[in-house]
Scaffold this motif. Structure first.
Motif, PDB file in Angstrom:
ATOM      1  N   HIS A 145       0.830  -1.207   0.000  1.00 58.01           N
ATOM      2  CA  HIS A 145       0.000   0.000   0.000  1.00 58.01           C
ATOM      3  C   HIS A 145       0.862   1.254   0.000  1.00 58.01           C
ATOM      4  CE1 HIS A 145      -3.915  -2.074   1.597  1.00 58.01           C
ATOM      5  NE2 HIS A 145      -3.464  -2.591   0.459  1.00 58.01           N
ATOM      6  N   SER A 185      -0.270  11.116   3.262  1.00 55.13           N
ATOM      7  CA  SER A 185      -0.991  10.333   2.256  1.00 55.13           C
ATOM      8  C   SER A 185      -0.163   9.190   1.696  1.00 55.13           C
ATOM      9  CB  SER A 185      -1.503  11.245   1.141  1.00 55.13           C
ATOM     10  OG  SER A 185      -2.480  12.119   1.656  1.00 55.13           O
ATOM     11  N   GLY A 200      -1.550   6.319   3.196  1.00 51.05           N
ATOM     12  CA  GLY A 200      -2.917   5.985   2.828  1.00 51.05           C
ATOM     13  C   GLY A 200      -3.972   6.767   3.562  1.00 51.05           C
ATOM     14  N   LEU A 249      -6.613   6.266  -1.927  1.00 42.41           N
ATOM     15  CA  LEU A 249      -5.512   6.021  -0.999  1.00 42.41           C
ATOM     16  C   LEU A 249      -5.690   4.655  -0.350  1.00 42.41           C
ATOM     17  CD1 LEU A 249      -5.339   9.518   0.721  1.00 42.41           C
ATOM     18  CD2 LEU A 249      -3.673   8.580  -0.888  1.00 42.41           C
ATOM     19  N   LYS A 250      -4.574   3.973  -0.121  1.00 43.49           N
ATOM     20  CA  LYS A 250      -4.614   2.644   0.486  1.00 43.49           C
ATOM     21  C   LYS A 250      -3.974   2.700   1.875  1.00 43.49           C
ATOM     22  CE  LYS A 250      -4.619   0.107  -3.886  1.00 43.49           C
ATOM     23  NZ  LYS A 250      -4.005  -1.000  -4.669  1.00 43.49           N
ATOM     24  N   ASN A 273       0.624   4.012  -3.018  1.00 46.40           N
ATOM     25  CA  ASN A 273       0.334   5.432  -2.783  1.00 46.40           C
ATOM     26  C   ASN A 273       1.398   6.332  -3.391  1.00 46.40           C
ATOM     27  OD1 ASN A 273      -2.018   4.827  -1.299  1.00 46.40           O
ATOM     28  ND2 ASN A 273      -0.854   4.561   0.582  1.00 46.40           N
TER      29      ASN A 273
END
Length: 381
Positions: free
Chosen positions: A16, A222, A225, A240-241, A20
């Protein structure tokens, strides 16, 4: 599980993190450098592991808050450029120079004092301009001109970059942001033809105004995420993750009679015969007492924390008896239920930045890559 001997852990999804970074890179102008912000042990996620994931995904530099954080990365084998964005004592500039760590120059006086210690060293500098944050930085053009002249006449300083920080880039009202941006543009005229890295964009600015970021951005919240604020979620150009999740297990279970009390202060009274599970996480781990009464996930269902959260343990009310070792998710997903970092932040009446940062390093971090455990970091062993 490996390398730790308690039933509480955090999971950091490095896929993730990479996603991102890659998503941001796609929306930025070509050749814009991404500086991954890994201060505060990567916002509680793990500095080295996050740094490596971000660099693999396309970041080219790192940023931290303090010299100690930069030195820790160097000792762990990180060789890419690192910027210390906070104040460093003038007497410590030689340590930075010896370890090829860039420092923030935030006043003419700091430059004068730092220069006294650089008799046989050179250090790279990013000049910080205070355009309205009111924290570190040169505010007046006269001091800026004098500072640049001082750098030009002292070979121990190498000007590498210039930057500012926006106070309201994550708010809907952009008036103050635009005022800061215009002030930055005015001050930038003194850097024409210097060929330096220019970075003003934090996560919010990078996501909202990707064409106004000059040649570098600082990617912080960010990258993990999380939206810079809930006010601008609808302006984020990609999904976003979330990388951070927090888990524990039921280590004890009992049935208590109606009217019996639970935990310190005897503040919770069973309204009926109830199944109570004990979970080994508490405020010393960062799951603070104010979260008493909030939900956790057990077998994909929300169940409440009952009674006061203790230093090392807390109790939850279950609908039925559960086996010992049953997974408890405090942040993250089970089946179709999710407790996000933002939900926890709302409960605490704070911002999402604070939540992963407050989970102490007594809680082991499990780093996931391609769905498998890549590494476990236990700071206690």
């Amino acid at each position: 599980m490996q390398n730790f001997y308690r039933d509480t852990w955090a999971e950091i999804n490095l896929d993730h993190i990479e996603a991102n970074v890659q998503s941001l890179k796609k929306q930025l102008p070509p050749n814009t450098e991404i500086m991954a912000v890994v201060k505060a042990n990567a916002y509680g996620h793990g500095d080295l592991e996050v740094a490596n994931a971000a660099l693999k995904a396309g970041a080219t530099r790192l940023a931290v808050a303090f010299l100690d954080e930069a030195l820790a990365l160097r000792k762990k084998g990180v060789t890419v450029p690192i910027l210390v964005m906070g104040a460093v004592r003038p007497s410590d500039v030689t340590i930075a120079a010896e370890n090829h760590i860039s420092l923030t120059a935030y006043s003419k006086e700091w430059l004068k004092q730092a220069g006294k210690y650089l008799l046989h060293h050179e250090v790279s500098l990013h000049m910080k301009l205070d355009t309205g944050m009111g924290r570190l930085g040169i505010r007046e053009e006269e001091e800026l001109v004098e500072s640049l002249s001082f750098i030009d006449t002292h070979a121990c300083f190498q000007l590498e970059g210039v930057f500012t920080h926006f106070a309201t880039a994550d708010e809907k009202d952009t008036a103050y942001f635009k005022g800061q941006y215009d002030r930055f543009l005015t001050m930038l005229k003194h850097f024409e033809h210097k060929g330096v890295l220019i970075h003003c964009a934090n996560s919010a600015t990078s996501l909202r105004f990707p064409n106004d970021v000059f040649n570098a951005v600082r990617y912080g919240i960010s990258m993990y995420g999380l939206p810079p604020s809930l006010d601008i979620v609808d302006e984020i150009p990609f999904k976003l993750k979330e990388a951070f999740s927090l888990h524990s297990s039921i280590v004890h279970i009992k049935k208590v009679k109606k009217g019996e009390k639970i935990s310190y202060g005897a503040t919770y009274t069973a309204s009926e015969d109830e199944w109570i599970g004990t979970v080994p996480i508490g405020y010393a781990d960062g799951w603070i007492r104010r979260l008493s009464g909030s939900d956790v996930l057990v077998d994909g269902e929300r169940v409440p924390i009952v009674g006061r959260i203790c230093m090392d343990q807390m109790m939850i009310k279950l609908k039925e008896e559960k086996p010992l070792g049953t997974k408890v998710t405090l942040i993250g997903s089970q089946k179709d239920q999710t407790i996000s970092v933002n939900e926890v932040a709302k409960r605490l009446e704070t911002i999402n930045y604070e939540v992963p940062c407050m989970i102490s390093w007594r809680v082991p971090r499990m780093f996931l890559k391609n769905g498998s455990i890549m590494e476990v970091r236990n700071s206690l062993l």
